[in-house]
Design a protein around this motif. Structure first.
Motif, PDB file in Angstrom:
ATOM      1  N   TYR A 158       0.891  -1.141  -0.090  1.00  0.00           N
ATOM      2  CA  TYR A 158      -0.079   0.109  -0.036  1.00  0.00           C
ATOM      3  C   TYR A 158       0.886   1.157  -0.087  1.00  0.00           C
ATOM      4  CZ  TYR A 158       0.993   0.572   5.231  1.00  0.00           C
ATOM      5  OH  TYR A 158       1.589   0.507   6.214  1.00  0.00           O
ATOM      6  N   PHE A 159       0.385   2.358   0.272  1.00  0.00           N
ATOM      7  CA  PHE A 159       1.001   3.524   0.043  1.00  0.00           C
ATOM      8  C   PHE A 159       2.334   3.765   0.925  1.00  0.00           C
ATOM      9  CE2 PHE A 159      -1.789   4.791   3.234  1.00  0.00           C
ATOM     10  CZ  PHE A 159      -1.326   5.391   4.214  1.00  0.00           C
ATOM     11  N   SER A 160       2.274   3.312   1.979  1.00  0.00           N
ATOM     12  CA  SER A 160       3.426   3.355   2.911  1.00  0.00           C
ATOM     13  C   SER A 160       4.272   2.260   2.899  1.00  0.00           C
ATOM     14  CB  SER A 160       2.890   3.648   4.444  1.00  0.00           C
ATOM     15  OG  SER A 160       3.976   4.129   5.419  1.00  0.00           O
ATOM     16  N   ASN A 161       3.950   1.163   2.131  1.00  0.00           N
ATOM     17  CA  ASN A 161       4.781  -0.131   1.804  1.00  0.00           C
ATOM     18  C   ASN A 161       4.735  -0.505   0.517  1.00  0.00           C
ATOM     19  OD1 ASN A 161       6.572  -2.159   3.087  1.00  0.00           O
ATOM     20  ND2 ASN A 161       4.648  -3.429   3.033  1.00  0.00           N
ATOM     21  N   PRO A 162       5.101   0.463  -0.323  1.00  0.00           N
ATOM     22  CA  PRO A 162       4.879   0.608  -1.823  1.00  0.00           C
ATOM     23  C   PRO A 162       5.562  -0.813  -2.671  1.00  0.00           C
ATOM     24  CG  PRO A 162       6.285   2.120  -1.504  1.00  0.00           C
ATOM     25  CD  PRO A 162       6.003   1.735   0.032  1.00  0.00           C
ATOM     26  N   ASN A 163       6.780  -1.466  -1.969  1.00  0.00           N
ATOM     27  CA  ASN A 163       7.285  -2.441  -2.732  1.00  0.00           C
ATOM     28  C   ASN A 163       7.800  -3.453  -1.473  1.00  0.00           C
ATOM     29  OD1 ASN A 163      10.327  -2.665  -4.509  1.00  0.00           O
ATOM     30  ND2 ASN A 163       8.577  -3.845  -5.026  1.00  0.00           N
ATOM     31  N   PRO A 164       6.886  -4.134  -1.054  1.00  0.00           N
ATOM     32  CA  PRO A 164       7.437  -5.439   0.046  1.00  0.00           C
ATOM     33  C   PRO A 164       8.061  -6.554  -0.829  1.00  0.00           C
ATOM     34  CG  PRO A 164       4.999  -5.401  -0.290  1.00  0.00           C
ATOM     35  CD  PRO A 164       5.532  -4.357  -0.812  1.00  0.00           C
ATOM     36  N   ASN A 165       8.894  -7.352  -0.167  1.00  0.00           N
ATOM     37  CA  ASN A 165       9.398  -8.439  -0.618  1.00  0.00           C
ATOM     38  C   ASN A 165       8.643  -9.446  -0.171  1.00  0.00           C
ATOM     39  OD1 ASN A 165      11.263 -10.548  -1.192  1.00  0.00           O
ATOM     40  ND2 ASN A 165      13.138  -9.362  -0.730  1.00  0.00           N
ATOM     41  N   TRP A 166       8.229 -10.251  -1.197  1.00  0.00           N
ATOM     42  CA  TRP A 166       7.199 -11.358  -0.681  1.00  0.00           C
ATOM     43  C   TRP A 166       7.609 -12.653  -1.115  1.00  0.00           C
ATOM     44  CZ3 TRP A 166       1.506  -9.694  -2.268  1.00  0.00           C
ATOM     45  CH2 TRP A 166       0.956  -8.596  -1.320  1.00  0.00           C
ATOM     46  N   GLY A 167       8.855 -12.739  -1.867  1.00  0.00           N
ATOM     47  CA  GLY A 167       9.222 -14.260  -2.370  1.00  0.00           C
ATOM     48  C   GLY A 167      10.910 -14.236  -2.168  1.00  0.00           C
ATOM     49  N   ASP A 168      11.421 -14.581  -3.226  1.00  0.00           N
ATOM     50  CA  ASP A 168      13.056 -14.715  -3.367  1.00  0.00           C
ATOM     51  C   ASP A 168      13.447 -13.524  -3.209  1.00  0.00           C
ATOM     52  OD1 ASP A 168      15.494 -15.110  -4.080  1.00  0.00           O
ATOM     53  OD2 ASP A 168      15.095 -16.227  -5.924  1.00  0.00           O
ATOM     54  N   PRO A 169      14.233 -13.252  -2.072  1.00  0.00           N
ATOM     55  CA  PRO A 169      14.760 -11.886  -1.660  1.00  0.00           C
ATOM     56  C   PRO A 169      15.908 -11.348  -2.793  1.00  0.00           C
ATOM     57  CG  PRO A 169      15.985 -13.469  -0.463  1.00  0.00           C
ATOM     58  CD  PRO A 169      14.692 -14.247  -1.350  1.00  0.00           C
TER      59      PRO A 169
END
Length: 244
Positions: A158-169
């Motif tokens: 979301y706007f304050s976390n626009p690019n989280p790491n969800w898989g292979d780092p």
């Protein structure tokens, strides 16, 4: 050569504009550290600057950082290169600080800016698009990964976390990214996930703020490789903090 007995440092250029750079590509630009006094100047470190928007993102990197401290003789130049490698889309920027022993300017600032462009929709397996029908209103889009919880850094894009790491780092393609945060009306806001891992994803819409606009009615579209596979709404949001 100017100055007197004190060390002197100039940075040229002191602003680097990387322009449009496609997500997944990179661009490198140089600047020079120049000893402008009659005695050597010592560079102790080059560090990321901090502003009200946080630290300079790690999408900007020193390409070949020298070993510090670096001593530059009068009249000499030391080239430094910055590489920008976007993992999301939208405007990014900030500044570096060059720490040195010039008493008149011990922290020299180098501003950087870039416009990261998203990949084509035909390459994105999951594209979520939010629109609403009122001006002067801020409606926000959230994409929750499998087992993700709202407002968490691990599971909510979301706007304050626009690019989280969800898989292979080491692989940015399995990470979602928000390419637009529209704060003043209509949208669209878009969240993209190029190669989602298997699981159940949730889309959440929140009426974040009223800037004297009318209550919005929101619609959501889900696209798979550029094709609309789902439409939801219209859904009226009557009050700030309403969640759909």
């Amino acid at each position: 050569v100017v100055g007197g007995a004190d060390p002197c440092l100039r940075v040229l250029p002191n602003r680097l504009d990387f322009g449009p750079v496609a997500r997944g590509a990179d661009r490198t630009l140089p600047f020079d550290l120049i000893s402008c006094g009659m005695v050597p100047v010592t560079i102790n470190a080059i560090r990321r600057g901090n502003s009200i928007f946080g630290a300079l993102p790690d999408t900007f990197q020193l390409s070949n950082p020298p070993g510090f401290p670096v001593v530059i003789q009068p009249g000499q130049r030391v080239p430094i290169e910055i590489t920008y490698s976007p993992r999301r889309a939208g405007i990014e920027g900030g500044y570096w600080e060059v720490f040195n022993d010039d008493p008149a300017n011990p922290r020299v600032r180098v501003d950087v800016s870039a416009l990261a462009t998203p990949p084509p929709l035909d390459d994105i397996a999951l594209h979520v698009r939010l629109n609403w029908d009122t001006d002067l209103t801020d409606v926000d889009l959230h994409l929750l990964g499998p087992n993700g919880q709202l407002w968490t850094c691990e599971g909510d894009c979301y706007f304050s976390n626009p690019n989280p790491n969800w898989g292979d780092p080491n692989d940015f393609r399995d990470d979602p990214f928000l390419d637009v945060d529209d704060v003043d009306g209509f949208g669209p806001e878009n969240i993209n996930l190029e190669t989602p891992k298997p699981g159940t994803y949730r889309v959440v819409v929140q009426y974040w703020a009223d800037h004297e606009g009318d209550s919005p009615t929101a619609t959501v579209e889900i696209l798979e490789f550029g094709q609309v596979v789902g439409r939801f709404g219209p859904q009226r949001l009557d009050a700030v903090n309403d969640v759909w």
